[in-house]
Write an enzyme that holds these catalytic residues in place. Structure first.
Site, PDB file in Angstrom:
ATOM      1  N   ASP A  77       0.867  -1.170   0.000  1.00  0.00           N
ATOM      2  CA  ASP A  77       0.000   0.000   0.000  1.00  0.00           C
ATOM      3  C   ASP A  77       0.915   1.235   0.000  1.00  0.00           C
ATOM      4  OD1 ASP A  77      -2.327   1.724   0.570  1.00  0.00           O
ATOM      5  OD2 ASP A  77      -1.444   1.870   2.571  1.00  0.00           O
ATOM      6  N   ASP A  79      -0.167   5.060   0.707  1.00  0.00           N
ATOM      7  CA  ASP A  79      -0.423   6.137   1.663  1.00  0.00           C
ATOM      8  C   ASP A  79      -0.248   5.679   3.104  1.00  0.00           C
ATOM      9  OD1 ASP A  79      -1.042   7.603  -0.562  1.00  0.00           O
ATOM     10  OD2 ASP A  79      -3.211   7.469  -0.293  1.00  0.00           O
TER      11      ASP A  79
END
Length: 324
Positions: A77, A79
């Site tokens: 991922d 962010d």
């Protein structure tokens, strides 16, 4: 109360649009990665050299990832996992600087970034609101134009926000000969730039529709969020011939539990409260670079613990104030 609806996360299951978004993202990611493979690989920069040296210092750790296992890959991922804050908000600041929109929209981006960094919450409706704004801003612009601007924005706002600890984890997979993919709700073009700058294989991201190289202001499927991320990883793994039980995935958000649950080696990085609870209940490895807390499980390279301390929301808010 309606105005505060985005403060309350909602769990969603996969839908036809999630599957479409995932498959479109996987196809875009593979095309970009294949194009890069025909070119010379990126030179090993200071970041890569530092991470490599850090990994070599950890010979005493259990061997993971397994060197030479070409049926395994890693999915990260973006962010708050690879980068402090949200890529879409940094991208918005860069577009404001180039007068793509006005001060009112900047204040909105600043508030969204402040909430995201202080609360660490990645809520679907909140993120959808930001993406709708971004789509309306880029509608009618050329894809190549936004890609060129994205390169500049990475240097201005994103490069210094990469977590060294997570970067070292990604490098460990690369050193083992495995492919490493970003998986993010950010636009696939932005995600691809970040992946290339970090020397990663490629990126799965939200695919914005374009016709003849011009953005239409619509998405293909839906944002690559929650279940759609899992669908993208599943589609990419099938196309690449990967064994998901031998793969690893890394995220900070409980919204990514569907993606994390797909692989045999899930990691909670800078986890929100719900993900931390879920990870402990399921015996997943944890690492928090925001506070220096140690991993709950062994097996995470200790060198990856040299993470930067997350800042507050001051940067985004200060920028807005200076523009007044």
């Amino acid at each position: 109360m309606a105005a505060l609806g985005w403060l309350t996360p909602r769990r969603r299951s996969a839908t036809a649009r999630s599957v479409l978004a995932g498959e479109a993202s996987a196809e875009a990611a593979r095309k970009t990665a294949q194009a890069r493979e025909t070119e010379a690989g990126p030179p090993a920069g200071p970041e890569g050299a530092a991470a490599q040296a850090a990994g070599q210092a950890e010979a005493a750790e259990p061997e993971f990832p397994v060197a030479g296992d070409d049926l395994a890959a890693a999915f990260f991922d973006l962010d708050n996992t690879v980068m402090q804050g949200a890529a879409i908000f940094h991208f918005g600041r860069g577009l404001y600087k180039r007068e793509f929109f006005h001060r009112r929209e900047l204040a909105r981006f600043a508030w969204q970034q402040a909430w995201f960094r202080l609360a660490g919450v990645e809520d679907p409706e909140h993120m959808q609101d930001a993406r709708d704004s971004a789509l309306s801003i880029v509608k009618g612009h050329k894809v190549c134009e936004l890609m060129a601007i994205g390169e500049e924005i990475y240097d201005e706002y994103m490069a210094e926000r990469i977590w060294p600890g997570t970067r070292a984890l990604a490098q460990a997979h690369l050193d083992a000969g495995q492919k490493v993919w970003l998986v993010t709700a950010a636009p696939v073009e932005t995600a691809t730039i970040i992946a290339r700058r970090l020397g990663l294989t490629g990126a799965l991201g939200t695919v914005a529709e374009s016709v003849d190289g011009i953005y239409t202001g619509r998405l293909v499927g839906e944002p690559l969020h929650g279940p759609a991320k899992a669908e993208a990883v599943r589609a990419l793994a099938a196309a690449e011939g990967l064994d998901l039980e031998r793969c690893a995935a890394y995220s900070d958000s409980h919204n990514d539990i569907p993606m994390l649950s797909l692989v045999g080696h899930p990691y909670a990085i800078n986890p929100d409260t719900k993900l931390r609870k879920h990870a402990r209940a399921h015996d997943w490895r944890l690492r928090d670079y925001r506070t220096g807390r140690k991993a709950v499980k062994v097996g995470v390279p200790a060198a990856a613990g040299v993470g930067a301390i997350a800042g507050g929301a001051a940067a985004a808010i200060a920028l807005h104030r200076r523009r007044k």
